[in-house]
Write an enzyme that holds these catalytic residues in place. Structure first.
Site, short mmCIF file in Angstrom:
data_model
loop_
_atom_site.label_atom_id
_atom_site.label_comp_id
_atom_site.label_asym_id
_atom_site.label_seq_id
_atom_site.Cartn_x
_atom_site.Cartn_y
_atom_site.Cartn_z
N SER A 11 -6.99 8.80 0.69
CA SER A 11 -5.99 7.76 0.89
C SER A 11 -6.32 7.00 2.04
O SER A 11 -7.13 7.59 3.04
CB SER A 11 -4.67 8.43 0.73
OG SER A 11 -3.64 7.58 1.08
N SER A 129 -3.25 7.79 16.98
CA SER A 129 -2.03 6.77 16.78
C SER A 129 -1.59 6.32 18.02
O SER A 129 -1.72 6.93 19.38
CB SER A 129 -1.03 7.51 16.13
OG SER A 129 0.25 6.83 16.23
N TYR A 142 5.54 14.10 15.52
CA TYR A 142 4.11 13.18 15.14
C TYR A 142 3.33 12.90 16.44
O TYR A 142 2.33 12.97 16.69
CB TYR A 142 4.52 12.20 14.47
CG TYR A 142 3.29 11.10 13.97
CD1 TYR A 142 2.53 11.41 13.35
CD2 TYR A 142 3.02 9.86 14.73
CE1 TYR A 142 1.44 10.81 12.72
CE2 TYR A 142 1.98 9.10 14.39
CZ TYR A 142 1.19 9.42 13.31
OH TYR A 142 0.22 8.88 12.92
N LYS A 146 0.09 13.86 18.27
CA LYS A 146 -1.15 13.25 18.58
C LYS A 146 -1.39 13.30 19.88
O LYS A 146 -2.67 12.78 20.45
CB LYS A 146 -0.84 11.69 18.17
CG LYS A 146 -0.59 11.57 16.33
CD LYS A 146 -1.99 11.71 15.73
CE LYS A 146 -1.82 11.14 14.25
NZ LYS A 146 -3.16 11.38 13.61
N THR A 177 -0.92 1.62 4.63
CA THR A 177 -1.41 2.60 3.96
C THR A 177 -0.13 3.47 3.22
O THR A 177 1.05 3.12 3.60
CB THR A 177 -2.19 3.79 4.66
OG1 THR A 177 -1.06 4.45 5.59
CG2 THR A 177 -3.39 3.16 5.54
N1 LIG Z 1 -0.93 4.17 8.49
C1 LIG Z 1 -0.58 3.86 9.88
O1 LIG Z 1 0.21 2.88 10.24
C2 LIG Z 1 -1.25 4.71 10.80
C3 LIG Z 1 -0.86 4.26 12.24
C4 LIG Z 1 -1.55 5.00 13.19
C5 LIG Z 1 -2.26 6.29 12.93
N2 LIG Z 1 -2.45 6.61 11.61
C6 LIG Z 1 -3.32 8.02 11.52
O2 LIG Z 1 -4.21 7.71 10.50
C7 LIG Z 1 -4.62 8.40 9.58
C8 LIG Z 1 -4.66 8.39 8.28
O3 LIG Z 1 -3.34 8.08 7.80
P1 LIG Z 1 -3.22 7.00 6.70
O4 LIG Z 1 -2.25 5.95 7.09
O5 LIG Z 1 -4.62 6.52 6.17
O6 LIG Z 1 -2.38 7.86 5.62
P2 LIG Z 1 -2.47 8.46 4.21
O7 LIG Z 1 -2.60 7.15 3.43
O8 LIG Z 1 -0.87 8.98 3.69
O9 LIG Z 1 -3.37 9.39 3.94
C9 LIG Z 1 -3.46 10.63 4.61
C10 LIG Z 1 -4.43 11.66 4.09
O10 LIG Z 1 -4.33 12.80 4.80
C11 LIG Z 1 -4.49 13.77 3.89
N3 LIG Z 1 -3.75 15.10 4.09
C12 LIG Z 1 -2.29 15.06 4.38
N4 LIG Z 1 -1.83 16.48 4.61
C13 LIG Z 1 -3.19 17.18 4.34
C14 LIG Z 1 -3.26 18.44 3.96
N5 LIG Z 1 -2.31 19.48 4.00
N6 LIG Z 1 -4.41 18.76 3.60
C15 LIG Z 1 -5.42 18.08 3.34
N7 LIG Z 1 -5.40 16.65 3.29
C16 LIG Z 1 -4.19 16.17 4.00
C17 LIG Z 1 -3.94 13.31 2.52
O11 LIG Z 1 -4.56 14.08 1.34
P3 LIG Z 1 -4.02 13.63 -0.08
O12 LIG Z 1 -4.83 12.42 -0.35
O13 LIG Z 1 -4.32 14.80 -0.94
O14 LIG Z 1 -2.26 13.44 0.12
C18 LIG Z 1 -4.53 11.73 2.48
O15 LIG Z 1 -5.61 11.76 2.07
C19 LIG Z 1 -3.48 9.86 9.94
O16 LIG Z 1 -4.26 10.78 10.98
C20 LIG Z 1 -2.34 8.93 10.75
O17 LIG Z 1 -1.73 9.71 11.36
C21 LIG Z 1 -1.78 5.95 10.36
#
Ligand SMILES: NC(=O)c1ccc[n+]([C@@H]2O[C@H](COP(=O)([O-])OP(=O)(O)OC[C@H]3O[C@@H](n4cnc5c(N)ncnc54)[C@H](OP(=O)(O)O)[C@@H]3O)[C@@H](O)[C@H]2O)c1
Length: 227
Positions: A11, A129, A142, A146, A177
């Site tokens: 994802s 983040s 969170y 981080k 996302t």
């Molecule tokens: N989106 C934002 O605005 C944002 C901003 C700053 C930082 N981030 C960081 O960017 C990173 C990616 O986030 P994203 O936005 O791409 O989120 P996302 O679309 O929700 O994807 C999160 C991914 O983490 C996996 N995951 C969560 N819990 C898990 C577990 N227990 N075991 C194995 N896999 C697990 C999920 O697996 P499943 O596919 O099986 O659910 C998914 O593939 C994260 O570390 C997040 O904190 C995001």
């Protein structure tokens, strides 16, 4: 061609990076949370090695050590979760699961991968983040996870430099996302993904860091929505 271990490839940012790496023929090792997710990833990325570990149980990540390749050019930790809420309201179980997935699982998986990373003089990318640099109200668990991830990265960078490993923290701002959609739902705000950075753009930034010259190690990269 190189070998890249990714978490969160199902994802968002992790999936966008898996697409880029797979598209240019790299060897992928993907960590899926469940057997069902593993089947989906194996179908989406033919040729990839898919391993199963629920990162909410970091010992499962540690247990992957024997199944990793002997050389890894990079480990990219993109998996993450967020539980929004004031400290008065968030219970310990929510704190614990956030710390397990966002902090302890990267620690455990990195430790498992260290021999392969040392063998390849590889890179570790921690998807952090903006909350890992400055904590806002309502984001306590969170942000704590981080901030901890940043500390882990900084210590690891110093310790592993003699072994040729480079450690890069990436600090995305809001990125379009499923996680960001859930954040908006919690905030009660309408969600318009076009306002935020695309996950493909964060992935391209990570790839740039992975491809960079060895003598100019990137350490911390902040990414913010552009205009
Ligand atoms: N989106 C934002 O605005 C944002 C901003 C700053 C930082 N981030 C960081 O960017 C990173 C990616 O986030 P994203 O936005 O791409 O989120 P996302 O679309 O929700 O994807 C999160 C991914 O983490 C996996 N995951 C969560 N819990 C898990 C577990 N227990 N075991 C194995 N896999 C697990 C999920 O697996 P499943 O596919 O099986 O659910 C998914 O593939 C994260 O570390 C997040 O904190 C995001």
């Amino acid at each position: 061609m190189g070998a890249y271990l990714l978490t969160g490839a199902g994802s968002g940012i992790g999936a966008a990076l898996a697409d880029l790496l797979h598209g240019r023929g790299e060897d992928l090792v993907l960590v899926a949370r469940s057997a069902e997710r593993a089947d989906e990833l194996a179908a989406a990325y033919p040729g990839a090695q898919v391993l199963t570990a629920d990162l909410a149980r970091p010992e499962e990540a540690e247990g992957l050590a024997d199944r990793l390749p002997s050389r890894l050019d990079a480990v990219v930790h993109s998996a993450g979760i967020v539980a929004l809420g004031d400290i008065a309201d968030l219970d310990l179980a929510q704190w614990r699961s956030t710390l397990e997935v966002n902090l302890l699982a990267p620690v455990a998986l990195t430790r498992a991968a260290l021999p392969a990373l040392r063998a390849a003089r590889g890179r570790v990318v921690l998807v952090n983040s903006g909350q890992g640099l400055s904590a806002a109200g309502g984001w306590g668990s969170y942000a704590a996870s981080k901030h901890g991830l940043k500390a882990f990265a900084d210590s690891l960078r110093q310790e592993e430099r003699p072994h040729g490993i480079q450690v890069i923290s990436v600090y995305p701002g809001r990125t379009a996302t499923p996680m960001q959609e859930a954040v908006h739902a919690h905030e009660g705000e309408p969600y318009d993904p076009t306002v935020w950075t695309r996950p493909e753009s964060v992935a391209a930034t990570i790839l740039h860091a992975l491809d960079g010259p060895r003598d100019a190690a990137l350490t911390d990269i902040t990414v913010r929505p552009g205009g």
